[in-house]
Design a protein around this motif. Structure first.
Motif, PDB file in Angstrom:
ATOM      1  N   VAL A  13      65.609  55.973  -4.164  1.00 51.63           N
ATOM      2  CA  VAL A  13      64.761  54.952  -3.565  1.00 51.63           C
ATOM      3  C   VAL A  13      63.823  54.433  -4.645  1.00 51.63           C
ATOM      4  O   VAL A  13      63.334  55.205  -5.481  1.00 51.63           O
ATOM      5  CB  VAL A  13      63.972  55.516  -2.362  1.00 51.63           C
ATOM      6  N   THR A  39      62.914  54.921  -9.920  1.00 47.72           N
ATOM      7  CA  THR A  39      63.472  55.492  -8.692  1.00 47.72           C
ATOM      8  C   THR A  39      63.208  56.989  -8.632  1.00 47.72           C
ATOM      9  O   THR A  39      62.937  57.625  -9.658  1.00 47.72           O
ATOM     10  CB  THR A  39      64.990  55.258  -8.609  1.00 47.72           C
ATOM     11  N   ASP A  42      66.613  60.460  -3.154  1.00 45.57           N
ATOM     12  CA  ASP A  42      66.475  60.391  -1.699  1.00 45.57           C
ATOM     13  C   ASP A  42      67.819  60.800  -1.118  1.00 45.57           C
ATOM     14  O   ASP A  42      68.615  59.984  -0.694  1.00 45.57           O
ATOM     15  CB  ASP A  42      66.092  58.974  -1.264  1.00 45.57           C
ATOM     16  N   ASP A  43      68.065  62.108  -1.109  1.00 44.20           N
ATOM     17  CA  ASP A  43      69.389  62.641  -0.785  1.00 44.20           C
ATOM     18  C   ASP A  43      69.287  63.724   0.281  1.00 44.20           C
ATOM     19  O   ASP A  43      68.682  64.778   0.059  1.00 44.20           O
ATOM     20  CB  ASP A  43      70.023  63.208  -2.058  1.00 44.20           C
ATOM     21  N   HIS A  54      70.693  58.698   2.749  1.00 40.01           N
ATOM     22  CA  HIS A  54      69.266  58.475   2.603  1.00 40.01           C
ATOM     23  C   HIS A  54      68.615  58.999   3.882  1.00 40.01           C
ATOM     24  O   HIS A  54      69.223  58.959   4.955  1.00 40.01           O
ATOM     25  CB  HIS A  54      68.938  56.980   2.467  1.00 40.01           C
ATOM     26  N   TRP A  55      67.372  59.443   3.785  1.00 34.84           N
ATOM     27  CA  TRP A  55      66.704  59.974   4.975  1.00 34.84           C
ATOM     28  C   TRP A  55      66.615  58.912   6.077  1.00 34.84           C
ATOM     29  O   TRP A  55      66.941  59.172   7.235  1.00 34.84           O
ATOM     30  CB  TRP A  55      65.324  60.493   4.611  1.00 34.84           C
ATOM     31  N   ASN A  91      64.391  65.063  -2.984  1.00 36.15           N
ATOM     32  CA  ASN A  91      63.564  63.859  -2.922  1.00 36.15           C
ATOM     33  C   ASN A  91      62.428  63.978  -3.915  1.00 36.15           C
ATOM     34  O   ASN A  91      62.441  64.853  -4.791  1.00 36.15           O
ATOM     35  CB  ASN A  91      63.050  63.625  -1.489  1.00 36.15           C
ATOM     36  N   GLU A  92      61.420  63.121  -3.771  1.00 38.93           N
ATOM     37  CA  GLU A  92      60.325  63.105  -4.737  1.00 38.93           C
ATOM     38  C   GLU A  92      59.565  64.419  -4.786  1.00 38.93           C
ATOM     39  O   GLU A  92      58.893  64.721  -5.769  1.00 38.93           O
ATOM     40  CB  GLU A  92      59.355  61.978  -4.381  1.00 38.93           C
TER      41      GLU A  92
END
Length: 272
Positions: A13, A39, A42-43, A54-55, A91-92
């Protein structure tokens, strides 16, 4: 690289470096217009079937306990005998393995069917956190029509208050009970979090407790905030009488928690 089973885009993302206070190298910042967008992962990797999403794509597509892409069952038995949906998340915040996302999927599915309850659940969560400022803000904004809001909010509180759900009357917020959990009320939540300040607000606005029992500073602060008790007629349920899924009132819960609630129990402030 795996792609999202729903939209078929890479499992990342884009982020705004300015919004996220990310450090950008001087060379990159001098030619930011030509730089590639930044980016983060986002998995959501469903363990049972192997599909990746993606969420938000998973939330948009999810409605039952089957993978919306391949149709395989994504539910397995949890250690306690219940159901779980295990996923590997990247994710992040980093990578996490075998995370049960069924509670989140269930809540989102419920809110799709009953979007008007989104604000109620946000209100309940603020009571759980003991965030009296957020509680008061939501009550004061209960009649505002925020359905036209399309801007990105800067923090979690604004995000919870600015939703596309129809506005709810403060009375609904005050007496809402957790339909997805243990049927607890806002007063149960305040007691569980040990927040006397939130409890006083709830008692002032949604109980028949005589005003003579309220500390003067509570009434002064309420007046300064513009909070006033409506006529508490028989048609309005006293929040102290609401029971959770185990049949407990907030007073029963306070007796179990003890601590800061001992003086309250002695003065019967939580008793109907």
């Amino acid at each position: 690289m795996n792609t999202c089973a729903a939209c078929h885009d890479p499992l990342v993302v884009e982020i705004d470096p300015q919004d996220d206070d990310l450090e950008v190298p001087a060379a990159a910042s001098s030619s930011s217009s030509a730089a590639a967008p930044q980016t983060v992962p986002d998995d959501i990797h469903l363990v049972a079937c192997g599909c990746h999403y993606h969420w938000q794509c998973l939330l948009d597509a999810y409605s039952v306990t089957e993978c919306p892409s391949c149709g395989a069952s994504i539910v397995s038995q949890a250690p306690d005998g219940g159901q779980q949906v295990l996923s590997n998340i990247d994710n992040e915040g980093g990578a996490q393995q075998n995370v049960d996302i069924l509670p989140l999927l269930s809540e989102e599915g419920y809110l799709k069917a009953y979007p008007e309850e989104r604000k109620c659940r946000a209100f309940l969560e603020f009571c759980r956190q003991g965030d009296v400022e957020a509680v008061v803000e939501m009550l004061q904004g209960g009649h505002d029509d925020d359905s036209d809001s399309d801007s990105d909010d800067e923090d979690e509180r604004a995000g919870a208050m600015d939703t596309d759900a129809p506005p709810r009357d403060p009375v609904d917020l005050l007496r809402y009970q957790d339909a997805l959990g243990d049927n607890s009320s806002a007063l149960h939540a305040a007691v569980a979090s040990g927040s006397q300040e939130v409890a006083w607000v709830l008692l002032l606005l949604s109980s028949n407790l005589d005003l003579g029992h309220f500390p003067p500073q509570v009434l002064d602060e309420a007046k300064a905030l513009g909070l006033a008790r409506d006529d508490q007629t028989a048609a309005k349920v006293d929040i102290r009488s609401l029971r959770d899924a185990e049949g407990r009132t907030a007073e029963d819960l306070a007796a179990m928690v003890g601590g800061v609630w001992q003086p309250w129990l002695g003065n019967r402030w939580l008793a109907v």
